[in-house]
Design an enzyme around this catalytic site. Structure first.
Site, short mmCIF file in Angstrom:
data_model
loop_
_atom_site.label_atom_id
_atom_site.label_comp_id
_atom_site.label_asym_id
_atom_site.label_seq_id
_atom_site.Cartn_x
_atom_site.Cartn_y
_atom_site.Cartn_z
N ASP A 179 3.10 115.28 70.74
CA ASP A 179 4.02 114.73 71.73
C ASP A 179 3.15 113.83 72.59
OD1 ASP A 179 5.53 114.14 73.99
OD2 ASP A 179 6.65 116.03 73.85
N HIS A 180 3.20 112.53 72.33
CA HIS A 180 2.18 111.66 72.95
C HIS A 180 2.32 111.57 74.46
CE1 HIS A 180 5.42 108.79 72.30
NE2 HIS A 180 4.89 108.05 73.25
N HIS A 242 9.77 114.98 75.04
CA HIS A 242 8.89 114.54 76.13
C HIS A 242 9.34 115.06 77.50
CE1 HIS A 242 7.63 111.98 72.96
NE2 HIS A 242 8.62 111.12 73.06
#
Ligand code: NAD
Length: 490
Positions: A179-180, A242
């Site tokens: 999950d950047h 996110h």
């Protein structure tokens, strides 16, 4: 820090993500010495047939702007090998195993293997199982780590199915779900800001916090990703993963220590205490939107690849209520959308006003005290600000609100390590702090599923916000009902 030795296998080896983000990230770890410069190798994989030389040329292009010299780039790229591989063909995995064993000997990578699946999600489970069944996992005492891209399922059921497939081959603590947003500077700073500052943590609860607002706003529209995006939407693409992950770091209780197992325990508890809405609750607490036209832009339904009757949400907002003692009746408002007025990820924490405003009376020009607002800027602006009430410089007692700020300059913000670099570093060191564990993903889907289900069951009144605005009116009303309003933009 001891440099890590590793053999990478990257599925989707010349895909968009790999070339744009993953190789530059690995290269930076190489430059900074986190990756052992002599003892690593990478096998790139997809159905394409490439020679090692052709693959290395692509690597050198991909890292060109990061490299200090041509020699440095060349030396790095010499560790890269190409293998034409169809992930659906079982026989191809025995060839892969053979090459992996060879490279492991040649580069003395001590049995450390990182499998990165940067492909369409329908392949995630199959690749994991085939790696396991065809014995591509190392048995030499090193580590086997599986990295999975997003999206992780499209609802709880499909996510569970995927997770069952992954865990039939890898242990939960070997799985790194990317999950950047969790690799961003400000997100990683949340636990330190909270648990490193009694000043903040002592008031981090419903007694002092009026509401929390999380905004992940994008200025761009769907661009050329309609094929994927029209089947996903803002709720799945931005909120389930996110946004709720950010919520978990903000809402969790203090972990016993700063290690991933402890942090995950607290994140899960927080996510599981979110009130899951029934259909009526969804109607009251969630708002969806789809952008219409705006200055110089076409409505979503006229974007290339989008069906003219699309019911897809390009905007989603909601109110989260926690059934726990810390948060009581303090709402968390979340929103994310495309084609909004500005691009910024941010968190605004609105504190309550003093119970009694002793300055309101008796001053020449009464000015109401404002509640303190603590803002975390995630991206592209990075930093923290805090508003405080003080006295202005005029004679007499007039209060004013000032902003204490630590915002990084754009120059410095442009230089912070990119999310994929931080996350790769954590994968190499085996640190799952900034990855989503399965119980977190499950809780997030269970929260989001009833919303998606209701939205799928009846068409939205679309388009309902103008491109370049801050979203549908109903999202303002969602807060107004509680006597609140979005803090940003003013
Ligand atoms: P891509 O389509 O560019 O790359 C996927 C690769 O898989 C291609 O090189 C393709 O040749 C290969 N492939 C397809 N079928 C195969 C098969 N049967 N056997 C072997 N190889 C096969 O995709 P991408 O944009 O690089 O995305 C990869 C993953 O990353 C996806 O899960 C995506 O959701 C995720 N992701 C991408 C981005 C991005 O910016 N591109 C951002 C976030 C997440």
């Amino acid at each position: 820090e001891t440099p890590t030795r590793a053999l990478f296998m990257l599925f989707g080896g010349v895909g968009d993500l790999a070339l744009r983000k993953l190789y530059p990230a690995i290269f930076n770890l190489y430059k900074k010495g986190s990756l052992d410069n002599d003892h690593f190798a990478l096998i790139g994989l997809s159905r394409k047939s490439l020679t090692d030389e052709e693959f290395r040329a692509k690597i050198m292009d991909s890292i060109a702007s990061e490299a200090d010299s041509q020699e440095q780039a060349q030396t790095f790229a010499s560790h890269f090998y190409w293998k034409s591989h169809d992930v659906t063909n079982k026989d191809h995995y025995s060839d892969l195993k053979e090459l992996a064993d060879q490279l492991e000997q040649k580069y003395e990578t001590e049995g450390n293997r990182v499998f990165y699946v940067s492909m369409a999600p329908r392949f995630f489970g199959m690749v994991a199982q085939s790696l396991h069944d065809q014995d591509v996992l190392s048995t030499n005492g090193g580590f086997n780590r599986l990295v999975i891209e997003k999206p992780f399922g499209r609802d709880y059921e499909s996510a569970k199915e995927l997770n069952d497939a992954l865990t039939s081959a890898f242990h939960e603590n070997q799985i790194y779900r990317i999950d950047h947003y969790l690799g961003k500077e400000t997100t990683e700073a949340i636990p330190v800001l909270r648990f490193g500052n009694p000043l903040l943590e002592s008031v981090w609860n419903h007694e002092y916090i009026k509401d929390v607002q999380i905004t992940l706003a994008e200025k761009l529209g769907v661009e050329d990703r309609a094929g994927y995006y029209d089947t996903a939407g803002a709720l799945r693409d931005m909120i389930q993963n996110h946004t709720l992950q950010i919520v978990s770091y903000l809402a969790m209780d203090q972990p016993n220590s700063f290690v991933d197992t402890e942090i995950r325990r607290e994140k899960v508890k927080a996510l599981q205490s979110m009130e899951v809405y029934d259909a009526e609750g969804v109607k009251q607490n969630f708002v969806r939107g789809q952008y219409g036209s705006g200055p110089d832009s076409v409505p979503y339904r006229e974007e290339p690849g989008v069906p003219s009757d699309s019911n897809n949400d390009t905007y989603a907002a909601g109110k989260i209520v926690f059934n726990n003692h810390r948060w009581g009746d303090t709402p968390f408002y979340i929103r994310s959308g495309k084609k909004l007025a500005d691009k910024q990820g941010r968190i605004d924490i609105e504190f309550k006003k003093p119970l009694v405003d002793i300055f309101a009376k008796g001053t020449k020009q009464p000015q109401e005290l404002q509640g303190n607002v603590l803002s975390f800027y995630i991206d592209p602006k990075i930093g923290i600000t805090l508003t405080v009430n003080t006295k202005d410089s005029e004679q007499g007692m007039h209060t004013e609100t000032i902003d204490l700020g630590y915002l990084q300059s754009d120059q410095r913000a442009a230089k912070v390590p990119l999310p994929y670099e931080r996350l790769f570093h954590d994968i190499l060191t085996g640190d799952g702090t900034y990855f989503a564990s399965w119980p977190e993903v499950a809780a997030a889907w269970k929260f989001v599923d009833p919303v998606q289900k209701l939205w799928d069951s009846e068409p939205g009144d679309f388009p309902n916000y103008e491109s370049g605005s801050m979203g549908p009116k109903a999202a303002d009303e969602l807060l107004a009902r509680d006597g609140n309003q979005w803090y940003w933009p003013d």
